[in-house]
Design a protein around this motif. Structure first.
Motif, PDB file in Angstrom:
ATOM      1  N   PRO A   1       0.822  -1.212   0.000  1.00 42.83           N
ATOM      2  CA  PRO A   1       0.000   0.000   0.000  1.00 42.83           C
ATOM      3  C   PRO A   1       0.862   1.270   0.000  1.00 42.83           C
ATOM      4  CG  PRO A   1      -0.727  -1.540   1.700  1.00 42.83           C
ATOM      5  CD  PRO A   1       0.584  -2.050   1.193  1.00 42.83           C
ATOM      6  N   SER A   2       0.500   2.220  -0.846  1.00 42.78           N
ATOM      7  CA  SER A   2       1.194   3.498  -0.882  1.00 42.78           C
ATOM      8  C   SER A   2       0.260   4.518  -1.509  1.00 42.78           C
ATOM      9  CB  SER A   2       2.500   3.402  -1.694  1.00 42.78           C
ATOM     10  OG  SER A   2       2.216   3.281  -3.080  1.00 42.78           O
TER      11      SER A   2
ATOM     12  N   ARG B   1      -4.274   0.233  -2.307  1.00 42.10           N
ATOM     13  CA  ARG B   1      -4.910   0.948  -1.190  1.00 42.10           C
ATOM     14  C   ARG B   1      -6.341   1.349  -1.552  1.00 42.10           C
ATOM     15  NH1 ARG B   1      -1.145   5.025   1.711  1.00 42.10           N
ATOM     16  NH2 ARG B   1      -0.734   3.138   2.961  1.00 42.10           N
TER      17      ARG B   1
ATOM     18  N   ARG C   1      -9.591   0.126   0.584  1.00 37.90           N
ATOM     19  CA  ARG C   1     -10.450   1.085   1.287  1.00 37.90           C
ATOM     20  C   ARG C   1     -11.869   1.080   0.715  1.00 37.90           C
ATOM     21  NH1 ARG C   1      -6.178   5.898   3.081  1.00 37.90           N
ATOM     22  NH2 ARG C   1      -4.898   4.430   4.290  1.00 37.90           N
TER      23      ARG C   1
ATOM     24  N   ILE D   1      -0.471  -7.308   6.400  1.00 34.00           N
ATOM     25  CA  ILE D   1      -0.541  -6.024   5.692  1.00 34.00           C
ATOM     26  C   ILE D   1      -1.994  -5.576   5.554  1.00 34.00           C
ATOM     27  CG2 ILE D   1      -0.225  -4.932   3.435  1.00 34.00           C
ATOM     28  CD1 ILE D   1       2.415  -6.431   3.206  1.00 34.00           C
TER      29      ILE D   1
ATOM     30  N   ASN E   1      -3.371  -4.524   9.040  1.00 34.43           N
ATOM     31  CA  ASN E   1      -2.868  -3.210   9.463  1.00 34.43           C
ATOM     32  C   ASN E   1      -3.526  -2.086   8.676  1.00 34.43           C
ATOM     33  OD1 ASN E   1      -1.149  -4.375  11.275  1.00 34.43           O
ATOM     34  ND2 ASN E   1       0.672  -3.318  10.556  1.00 34.43           N
ATOM     35  N   GLU E   2      -3.610  -2.260   7.356  1.00 35.54           N
ATOM     36  CA  GLU E   2      -4.163  -1.206   6.507  1.00 35.54           C
ATOM     37  C   GLU E   2      -5.653  -1.015   6.783  1.00 35.54           C
ATOM     38  OE1 GLU E   2      -3.506   1.658   3.348  1.00 35.54           O
ATOM     39  OE2 GLU E   2      -2.164   0.503   4.630  1.00 35.54           O
ATOM     40  N   GLU E   3      -6.364  -2.097   7.014  1.00 36.51           N
ATOM     41  CA  GLU E   3      -7.788  -1.998   7.319  1.00 36.51           C
ATOM     42  C   GLU E   3      -8.004  -1.281   8.652  1.00 36.51           C
ATOM     43  OE1 GLU E   3     -11.791  -4.814   7.725  1.00 36.51           O
ATOM     44  OE2 GLU E   3      -9.820  -5.744   7.429  1.00 36.51           O
TER      45      GLU E   3
ATOM     46  N   ARG F   1      -5.984   0.921  10.068  1.00 36.84           N
ATOM     47  CA  ARG F   1      -5.629   2.342   9.920  1.00 36.84           C
ATOM     48  C   ARG F   1      -6.764   3.123   9.271  1.00 36.84           C
ATOM     49  NH1 ARG F   1      -0.402   2.954   6.631  1.00 36.84           N
ATOM     50  NH2 ARG F   1      -0.822   5.141   7.056  1.00 36.84           N
ATOM     51  N   PHE F   2      -7.332   2.565   8.207  1.00 35.04           N
ATOM     52  CA  PHE F   2      -8.406   3.282   7.527  1.00 35.04           C
ATOM     53  C   PHE F   2      -9.680   3.260   8.364  1.00 35.04           C
ATOM     54  CE2 PHE F   2     -11.753   3.402   4.079  1.00 35.04           C
ATOM     55  CZ  PHE F   2     -11.627   4.761   3.860  1.00 35.04           C
TER      56      PHE F   2
ATOM     57  N   ALA G   1       4.507   2.495   4.481  1.00 35.11           N
ATOM     58  CA  ALA G   1       3.648   1.667   5.323  1.00 35.11           C
ATOM     59  C   ALA G   1       4.074   0.211   5.240  1.00 35.11           C
ATOM     60  CB  ALA G   1       2.191   1.818   4.879  1.00 35.11           C
ATOM     61  N   ASN G   2       4.314  -0.400   6.396  1.00 34.34           N
ATOM     62  CA  ASN G   2       4.668  -1.825   6.494  1.00 34.34           C
ATOM     63  C   ASN G   2       6.011  -2.152   5.838  1.00 34.34           C
ATOM     64  OD1 ASN G   2       2.006  -2.352   7.606  1.00 34.34           O
ATOM     65  ND2 ASN G   2       1.236  -2.152   5.516  1.00 34.34           N
TER      66      ASN G   2
END
Length: 871
Positions: free
Chosen positions: A290-291, A300, A304, A348, A351-353, A355-356, A691-692
Motif C-alpha cells: 500500500p502506498s 490501497r 479502502r 498487511i 494493518n491497513e484496514e 488504519r483506515f 507503510a509496512n
C-alpha cells in the motif's frame, strides 16, 4: 466443470498441441507502459516484438491479471472484475489462423462440451481468411459468422505495442436473457451473446503516432476468461456465482448476516468484497504494498473501497483477512505464492484496514455533512476542496469520494481537487530519479540475432576474465559498427564475466581490450532479456563489431560486492528469526561500499531486536559456513521450501543460494565461498520507507571497520567535550540534557507568567463555558502549550494562534468541565487549520495544528466563531 478443472483442461489441451506450459508471470510487469499485468501476452511482449528469443515457439499459460479501468463498475454487474484469470495460448512465428481456429472449436465442443449450435463467431471487418477457415474448414454456418469493426475486433494490450485483428467466440445463452430485438446478434448490448474467447492474430506493432508496423513474424495470442467460461459451464448468470467466487461471497454473507440475493444494494457490496479480496491477496503476494502512488495506490484504493462496503453491510470489526483466508485456501495450490506469503498478506491487509477504519467514521461524517449542505443549496457539484481534505486527512481515495457522491446524484469537482493536489505537490515536490538510459530495444535486435543461443553466455560465476567477440555496439541510442577513442557507448559481447545490474546488485566495472583498443567499463546492465550491455568509454584505439576481445572485471570491487550481497541473505535469515516469518525482503541495493535491505514489517524494531539481528548474523560469519549455489527448476525449489524474494519475478529455472544448513533463497547474484570472507557486519541505520516497509543500511568487511573507527572518533570527541571517559559519556550526557530541560521549562514558565491577560478575548460559546482566545506571535509550540495551561483555568478553554517566521502554530485546550459542556479541541482544530493552509487534530481536551499561510489567521478565527456559534 469446476474452475480448477477448466484451468487444467485448457493447459493440458494445448500441451497436446505442442505448447510449453509456463507459470503465470507476476502482476508487476516488466513493461514500463503498464501499471499491472492485464493480459496473458504481457510476459511475451518482447518475443512478439522480435527482441527476445525463447527456446520454444508455442506456449500456454493461466495468467493472473488485474484491470483497473472499470473499478467503479465492479460489483454493479455480474461480469466486471478487477482480478481475473486469463487462459491463453501463444505462437511465436509458428502456428497461425489455420491451426488456432480449428483448435478453439475442438476445445470448446470436444473438451468443454459446449453445444456447437449455440456458438457464434465474430471476425474483423476485412478478414476474409478467418471467415473462410471458420466456414470451410471448421464447418460453421456463414449465418453465425459476424463481421465487426476495429472497436470490437482489433486487439492491443495498450496504446503501443503488439496488436492485430481478432476473432471472438460467443455463447448464445438463449432468447430469454436477450433484448428480444430481431437484430440481436454478437455485439449487442444485451446479455444473450456472451463472448468467452478471443483469438488475436498478432501481426503489427503500434507506434506512438498510431501507425502499424508489421511484426517480424506472425503470432497468435488468445485469451479466455476463466471466470466467464466457468459461468457458462456451471449454468449460472454471473461470474460471482461460480464456484471459486461464490465461496468468498458466502463467507462474507456469513460474517455480516446478509444473504446473497437479499437485495440489489447488498449484493453489490458482497460482489465488491469477493472481487477486491482476491485482488488484494494476489497483488500483495507479488510484491505490491500500500502506498499513495502507482500500483500501491491501486491496492490501497481497492482495500479502502472494500472496507467502506463492509461497513455498508454492517461489518464494524476488521473482516478482510477472513475473506483473504478463503481466497488463499481455494487458490493456493494453483498459485503457491499465496501460501508462501499468507502471513504477510494477512498482516498487511489487517494493518491497513485498521488504519483506515480509525478515520473512516470521521471522514464519512464530514462527507455526509457536505453532501447535505450541497443538497440544501440546491447544487449538484461536490466541492473538490472537501474531497482533497478527505484524501489528505482521512485517507479517502478521491475515486471513493467520487463514487459516493455519484451514489447521491452529485458530480465531484475534479478540477478543484486536482488544483489542490498540484499545490500540495509544489509545496513538497521531491526529485525523481530518471532511470531511463541507453537505446530503444530495436538497437539491440541485431546483436541478439548474432548470438548462437539467443542470449549472452555469462561466465562470471566461475571466472573473472574471458575471451569474447563483440556482437554489437550502441552509440547515442543507435546501432554502430564501431566506437573510437574519446567516445562513450555500449558494447555487447557473446560471452562476458561482467555481472549486469539486477536483483539489487550493481553491475561490474572493468575493461574490454582488443589488440588495438581499450574500452573502460563503468557499468554493466541488461537492456533486453538475454543481452548484457557494457557501458563505458574508449580510452585508446577503435573497437569494432566482430573484434576478438579480452573482458576483465575489477576483481577487488567485485569481492566487496560479493561480501555485501551474501550479508543481505544473513540479514534476511536473522530478521525472520528475530521478528517473525512474515518478514520478507522487498528490495535491496548491493554496492562495494554498503548494502541496503528493505523488508516487510509492521513497526520499528527495538534497539534490542536490531542488536540481536546483528549478533546472529556475525555469529554465522564467524562460524565460517560454506556458501554454495546451484540451479534447479522453480517448482522443485518451491517444493524444497526455498525462499523466493518478495515481489521478484522468476523464470522456469532458478539459481538457489544455500548458506550452511540454515538459509536457502533464490538468488542470481555473486557471493562469497564461505561466510568468514565477509569479515563482520555492522548495521548503520534502520528506518521506515513506507507503510509496512522498513529499511536497514549496513556495511561489511573494510566498510564495517571504517564505520566503527568513525563511531569511536565521535565517542572520543564527545568524551573530551564532557570531560569524562568514553564509558561515562551516556550517563554524563543524560545528566546534562536533564539540566537543560529543567532550565528551558523554567524559562517557558517565566515567559508564560509575563503574558498579560488583556492579550486574550473572552468568548462565551453556546455551551456556556469561558473560552480565552489570543494571538501570541513569536512563541513556539511548547511555550504556547505552557500558556494554554495557565490561561485555561479550572473550568474554561483556550485557543491560541502564533506566527513565527511566517508559519502558524495553533493550540486548543479545554478543561474537563468545558469538554463536558461541548468543547472539542480536536474538532475545533480541524475546522480552523485549513484556513492557514494546514491541518491538525487531537482529542477533545487538547489539539495542535498549524500551516504555512500567516495571512489566514483572521480566517481561522472566523472559522472558530462559526464552529463554536460565537457571535
Amino acid at each position: 466443470m469446476k474452475s480448477g478443472e477448466i484451468r487444467e483442461s485448457f493447459l493440458t489441451f494445448f500441451e497436446s498441441k505442442g505448447c510449453v506450459r509456463l507459470p503465470s508471470s507476476s502482476l508487476i510487469p516488466d513493461d514500463p507502459s503498464l501499471l499491472l499485468t492485464t493480459a496473458g501476452m504481457v510476459q511475451f511482449k518482447p518475443v512478439f516484438l522480435g527482441i527476445e528469443k525463447r527456446d520454444y515457439t508455442r506456449a500456454t499459460t493461466c495468467q493472473k491479471c488485474v484491470r483497473t479501468t472499470d473499478i467503479e463498475i465492479v460489483g454493479h454487474t455480474g461480469r466486471h472484475q478487477t482480478f481475473f484469470e486469463m487462459l491463453g495460448n501463444f505462437s511465436f512465428g509458428d502456428y497461425f489462423k489455420a491451426e488456432i481456429i480449428p483448435w478453439s472449436f475442438e476445445y470448446s465442443t470436444k473438451v468443454l462440451g459446449l453445444d456447437p449450435d449455440r456458438l457464434w463467431f465474430s471476425i474483423y471487418e476485412d478478414d476474409d481468411e478467418a471467415e473462410g477457415i471458420w466456414r470451410d474448414v471448421v464447418g460453421v454456418p456463414a449465418a453465425r459468422i459476424v463481421r465487426m469493426g476495429a472497436k470490437d475486433n482489433f486487439w492491443s494490450a495498450g496504446p503501443t505495442g503488439p496488436c492485430g485483428p481478432c476473432s471472438e467466440l460467443y455463447y448464445d445463452q438463449g432468447p430469454d436473457v436477450g433484448c428480444g430485438l430481431p437484430t440481436c446478434a454478437p455485439g449487442c448490448d444485451c446479455d444473450r451473446f456472451l463472448e468467452y474467447w478471443n483469438l488475436v492474430f498478432m501481426q503489427y506493432d503500434r507506434q506512438q503516432d498510431g501507425t502499424l508496423v508489421p511484426l517480424p513474424k506472425k503470432n497468435i495470442d488468445t485469451g479466455m476468461g476463466l471466470e466467464r467460461i466457468a459461468a457458462i459451464l456451471q449454468g449460472v448468470n454471473s461470474n460471482y456465482e461460480t464456484d471459486i467466487l461464490r465461496r468468498v461471497i458466502d463467507e462474507a454473507s456469513r460474517l455480516c448476516g446478509v444473504a446473497y440475493g437479499a437485495s440489489d444494494r447488498t449484493d453489490v457490496s458482497l460482489r465488491i468484497l469477493a472481487d477486491h479480496s482476491r485482488a488484494l491477496a494476489f497483488m500483495i503476494a507479488d510484491g505490491v504494498l500500500p502506498s499513495n502512488e502507482s500500483r500501491g495506490y491501486v491496492l490501497r484504493r481497492l482495500l479502502r473501497r472494500g472496507v467502506r462496503h463492509g461497513r455498508l453491510l454492517g461489518l464494524v470489526e476488521p473482516f478482510l483477512t477472513t475473506l483473504i483466508s478463503v481466497v488463499v485456501g481455494d487458490m493456493g495450490e494453483a498459485y503457491p505464492e499465496l501460501l508462501e506469503n499468507r502471513e504477510l498478506i494477512e498482516r498487511i491487509v489487517g494493518n491497513e484496514e485498521a488504519r483506515f477504519g480509525a478515520t473512516l467514521k470521521q471522514g464519512m461524517a464530514l462527507l455526509e455533512d457536505e453532501i447535505g449542505r450541497v443538497r440544501e443549496a440546491g447544487a449538484s457539484v461536490f466541492p473538490g476542496g472537501v474531497a482533497f481534505t478527505l484524501h489528505d486527512t482521512y485517507g479517502f481515495p478521491v475515486e471513493l469520494t467520487a463514487e459516493i457522491a455519484h451514489e447521491n446524484s452529485l458530480r465531484l469537482d475534479m478540477d478543484a481537487f486536482e488544483a489542490e493536489m498540484t499545490a500540495q505537490r509544489e509545496r513538497g515536490r521531491a526529485g525523481v530519479r530518471d532511470v531511463s538510459w541507453g537505446a530503444s530495444s530495436a538497437a539491440y535486435a541485431r546483436a541478439g540475432e548474432s548470438l548462437r543461443r539467443g542470449s549472452v553466455e555469462f561466465a562470471g560465476y566461475e571466472v573473472d576474465e574471458a575471451d569474447a567477440t563483440v556482437v554489437g555496439i550502441v552509440v547515442d541510442g543507435e546501432p554502430a559498427d564501431g566506437v573510437s577513442a574519446g567516445e562513450s557507448g555500449e558494447v555487447l559481447l557473446d560471452i562476458t564475466p561482467f555481472y549486469a545490474e539486477q536483483g539489487g546488485q550493481v553491475g561490474d566495472s572493468g575493461s574490454i581490450t582488443s589488440d588495438t583498443a581499450t574500452f573502460e567499463v563503468s557499468d554493466a546492465r541488461i537492456p533486453v532479456r538475454g543481452l548484457v550491455s557494457h557501458l563505458g568509454r574508449v580510452t585508446n584505439g577503435t573497437l569494432s563489431v566482430g573484434d576478438r576481445v579480452h573482458a576483465n572485471i575489477d576483481v577487488p570491487r567485485r569481492e566487496r560486492v560479493r561480501r555485501n550481497h551474501t550479508a543481505t541473505h544473513l540479514l534476511h535469515w536473522a530478521l525472520r528469526l528475530v521478528l517473525g516469518e512474515h518478514v520478507k525482503q522487498s528490495g535491496s541495493f548491493v554496492s562495494p561500499d554498503r548494502l541496503r535491505f528493505d523488508f516487510t514489517h509492521f513497526e520499528a524494531p527495538s534497539a534490542e531486536q536490531l542488536a540481536k539481528v546483528e549478533r546472529l548474523a556475525n555469529t554465522k560469519i564467524m562460524e565460517d559456513h560454506p556458501v554454495r549455489a546451484y540451479e534447479t527448476s522453480l517448482a522443485s525449489a518451491r517444493e524444497a521450501g526455498v525462499i523466493a524474494l518478495f515481489g521478484e519475478k522468476y523464470g522456469e529455472f532458478v539459481r538457489v543460494l544455500e548458506i550452511g544448513n540454515f538459509s536457502r533463497e533464490l538468488c542470481g547474484g555473486t557471493h562469497v565461498a564461505r561466510t568468514s570472507e565477509i569479515g563482520f557486519l555492522k548495521i548503520a541505520s534502520e528506518g521506515s520507507v513506507g507503510a509496512n516497509l522498513r529499511r536497514i543500511e549496513a556495511v561489511t568487511s573494510f566498510g564495517a571497520m571504517e564505520h566503527v573507527y568513525a563511531e569511536e572518533a565521535v565517542l572520543t570527541r564527545a568524551a573530551d567535550a564532557l570531560k569524562c571517559r568514553p564509558a561515562e559519556v551516556a550517563e554524563k550526557a543524560e545528566a546534562t540534557v536533564k539540566r537543560l530541560r529543567e532550565a528551558e521549562k523554567a524559562a517557558r514558565s517565566a515567559a508564560a507568567a509575563r503574558v498579560e491577560a488583556d492579550r486574550f478575548e473572552l468568548w462565551m460559546p453556546a455551551g456556556g463555558y469561558p473560552l480565552h482566545v489570543g494571538r501570541l506571535d513569536g512563541f513556539d509550540a511548547e511555550a504556547i502549550r505552557t500558556v494554554a495551561d495557565e490561561m485555561r483555568g479550572p473550568d474554561g478553554a483556550v485557543l491560541i494562534l502564533s506566527v513565527t517566521d511566517g508559519k502558524v502554530v495553533i493550540v486548543a485546550s479545554g478543561s474537563g468541565p468545558a469538554v463536558g459542556k461541548g468543547f472539542d479541541a480536536g474538532a475545533l482544530m480541524r475546522a480552523v487549520a485549513p484556513a492557514v493552509g494546514g491541518r491538525g487534530g487531537g482529542k477533545p481536551q487538547m489539539a495542535q495544528g498549524g500551516g504555512p499561510d500567516a495571512a489566514g489567521v483572521d480566517g481561522a478565527l472566523r472559522a472558530a466563531r462559526e464552529t463554536l456559534g460565537v457571535e
